[in-house]
Design a protein around this motif. Structure first.
Motif, PDB file in Angstrom:
ATOM      1  N   MET A  83      -0.930  -6.506   4.285  1.00  0.00           N
ATOM      2  CA  MET A  83      -0.023  -5.374   4.441  1.00  0.00           C
ATOM      3  C   MET A  83      -0.725  -4.196   5.103  1.00  0.00           C
ATOM      4  SD  MET A  83       2.064  -3.240   1.532  1.00  0.00           S
ATOM      5  CE  MET A  83       0.543  -2.773   0.734  1.00  0.00           C
ATOM      6  N   ILE A  84      -1.914  -3.869   4.653  1.00  0.00           N
ATOM      7  CA  ILE A  84      -2.661  -2.757   5.245  1.00  0.00           C
ATOM      8  C   ILE A  84      -3.077  -3.096   6.673  1.00  0.00           C
ATOM      9  CG2 ILE A  84      -4.811  -1.438   5.083  1.00  0.00           C
ATOM     10  CD1 ILE A  84      -4.487  -1.579   2.035  1.00  0.00           C
ATOM     11  N   GLY A  85      -3.527  -4.329   6.897  1.00  0.00           N
ATOM     12  CA  GLY A  85      -3.959  -4.724   8.232  1.00  0.00           C
ATOM     13  C   GLY A  85      -2.829  -4.724   9.243  1.00  0.00           C
ATOM     14  N   VAL A  86      -1.688  -5.271   8.863  1.00  0.00           N
ATOM     15  CA  VAL A  86      -0.551  -5.304   9.786  1.00  0.00           C
ATOM     16  C   VAL A  86      -0.065  -3.891  10.069  1.00  0.00           C
ATOM     17  CG1 VAL A  86       1.882  -5.965   9.928  1.00  0.00           C
ATOM     18  CG2 VAL A  86       0.183  -7.649   9.284  1.00  0.00           C
ATOM     19  N   THR A  87       0.017  -3.062   9.058  1.00  0.00           N
ATOM     20  CA  THR A  87       0.466  -1.688   9.258  1.00  0.00           C
ATOM     21  C   THR A  87      -0.525  -0.907  10.107  1.00  0.00           C
ATOM     22  OG1 THR A  87       1.591  -1.771   7.126  1.00  0.00           O
ATOM     23  CG2 THR A  87       1.226   0.410   8.088  1.00  0.00           C
ATOM     24  N   ALA A  88      -1.816  -1.069   9.820  1.00  0.00           N
ATOM     25  CA  ALA A  88      -2.837  -0.350  10.584  1.00  0.00           C
ATOM     26  C   ALA A  88      -2.886  -0.814  12.039  1.00  0.00           C
ATOM     27  CB  ALA A  88      -4.200  -0.538   9.928  1.00  0.00           C
ATOM     28  N   LEU A  89      -2.492  -2.037  12.316  1.00  0.00           N
ATOM     29  CA  LEU A  89      -2.468  -2.530  13.685  1.00  0.00           C
ATOM     30  C   LEU A  89      -1.127  -2.236  14.367  1.00  0.00           C
ATOM     31  CD1 LEU A  89      -3.986  -4.248  15.824  1.00  0.00           C
ATOM     32  CD2 LEU A  89      -2.800  -6.218  14.883  1.00  0.00           C
ATOM     33  N   ALA A  90      -0.012  -2.385  13.648  1.00  0.00           N
ATOM     34  CA  ALA A  90       1.310  -2.286  14.267  1.00  0.00           C
ATOM     35  C   ALA A  90       1.680  -0.856  14.655  1.00  0.00           C
ATOM     36  CB  ALA A  90       2.363  -2.852  13.325  1.00  0.00           C
ATOM     37  N   ILE A  91       1.377   0.106  13.817  1.00  0.00           N
ATOM     38  CA  ILE A  91       1.791   1.480  14.121  1.00  0.00           C
ATOM     39  C   ILE A  91       1.061   2.027  15.348  1.00  0.00           C
ATOM     40  CG2 ILE A  91       1.791   3.857  13.245  1.00  0.00           C
ATOM     41  CD1 ILE A  91       2.617   2.710  10.550  1.00  0.00           C
ATOM     42  N   PRO A  92      -0.271   1.950  15.432  1.00  0.00           N
ATOM     43  CA  PRO A  92      -0.906   2.433  16.672  1.00  0.00           C
ATOM     44  C   PRO A  92      -0.483   1.641  17.907  1.00  0.00           C
ATOM     45  CG  PRO A  92      -2.550   2.179  14.945  1.00  0.00           C
ATOM     46  CD  PRO A  92      -1.275   1.596  14.435  1.00  0.00           C
ATOM     47  N   LEU A  93      -0.272   0.342  17.760  1.00  0.00           N
ATOM     48  CA  LEU A  93       0.171  -0.463  18.894  1.00  0.00           C
ATOM     49  C   LEU A  93       1.563  -0.033  19.354  1.00  0.00           C
ATOM     50  CD1 LEU A  93      -0.614  -2.850  20.680  1.00  0.00           C
ATOM     51  CD2 LEU A  93       0.517  -4.331  19.035  1.00  0.00           C
ATOM     52  N   ALA A  94       2.471   0.253  18.419  1.00  0.00           N
ATOM     53  CA  ALA A  94       3.808   0.716  18.782  1.00  0.00           C
ATOM     54  C   ALA A  94       3.743   2.079  19.469  1.00  0.00           C
ATOM     55  CB  ALA A  94       4.692   0.791  17.541  1.00  0.00           C
TER      56      ALA A  94
END
Length: 177
Positions: A103-114
């Protein structure tokens, strides 16, 4: 000459409480109509979710093994056995750790990528299309599955059921014009 105009007699104004009660009745009627539309979904929710949930909770307090019909109430003994087993506790700990890290990894990757993909830069459309490309095969496969289900020939799932019930096949996805 005096031109006196006489005002029409005033009609008695309806009480504000009348309008409130009328709106309340109309709202109640709309709520009841909405309930009838929600009833099939509510029935499915009860049948497919609540009934198995209650059965599982009931079975967890008995010595039910899945086969025998005679079962006796054992209380919290099943829970004591499960939570005293070291392998179960190890698996539970790993599952919780995995869920938190993912959960932390996906969120930390998805938000900056978006945020980066929302800006204009050279090759922006290409990068967006690369990300979008991986969702296309699943949509195509779903389309093929639905095409198989509603095939206009007798080989489609729905038409084969209709044929076995004695009806003629329906040309679902065909155009006669």
């Amino acid at each position: 000459m005096s031109n006196a105009t006489q005002a029409a007699p005033a009609l008695p104004l309806m009480d504000e409480t009348y309008y409130r009660s009328r709106r309340r009745r109309q709202g109640l009627r709309e709520d009841l109509n909405s309930f009838w539309f929600l009833l099939p979904i509510l029935a499915l929710f009860v049948i497919l979710f609540l009934v198995p949930l209650v059965q599982t909770a009931y079975y967890s307090f008995t010595d039910f093994n899945g086969y025998s019909t005679n079962m006796k109430f054992v209380g919290f003994d099943n829970y004591k056995k499960v939570f005293s087993d070291p392998s179960t506790l190890s698996g539970l700990g790993f599952t919780i750790l995995y869920a938190i890290v993912v959960m932390i990894g996906v969120t930390a990757l998805a938000i900056p990528l978006a945020v980066v993909l929302n800006r204009k830069f050279v090759g922006c459309n290409f990068v967006r299309s690369v990300f979008f490309f991986f969702s296309v095969p699943s949509l195509a496969i779903m389309g093929m599955v639905w095409k198989y289900i509603f095939s206009p020939m007798k080989t489609g799932v729905v038409n084969s059921i209709l044929t076995s019930l004695g009806f003629d096949p329906i040309p679902w996805l065909s155009n006669n014009s």
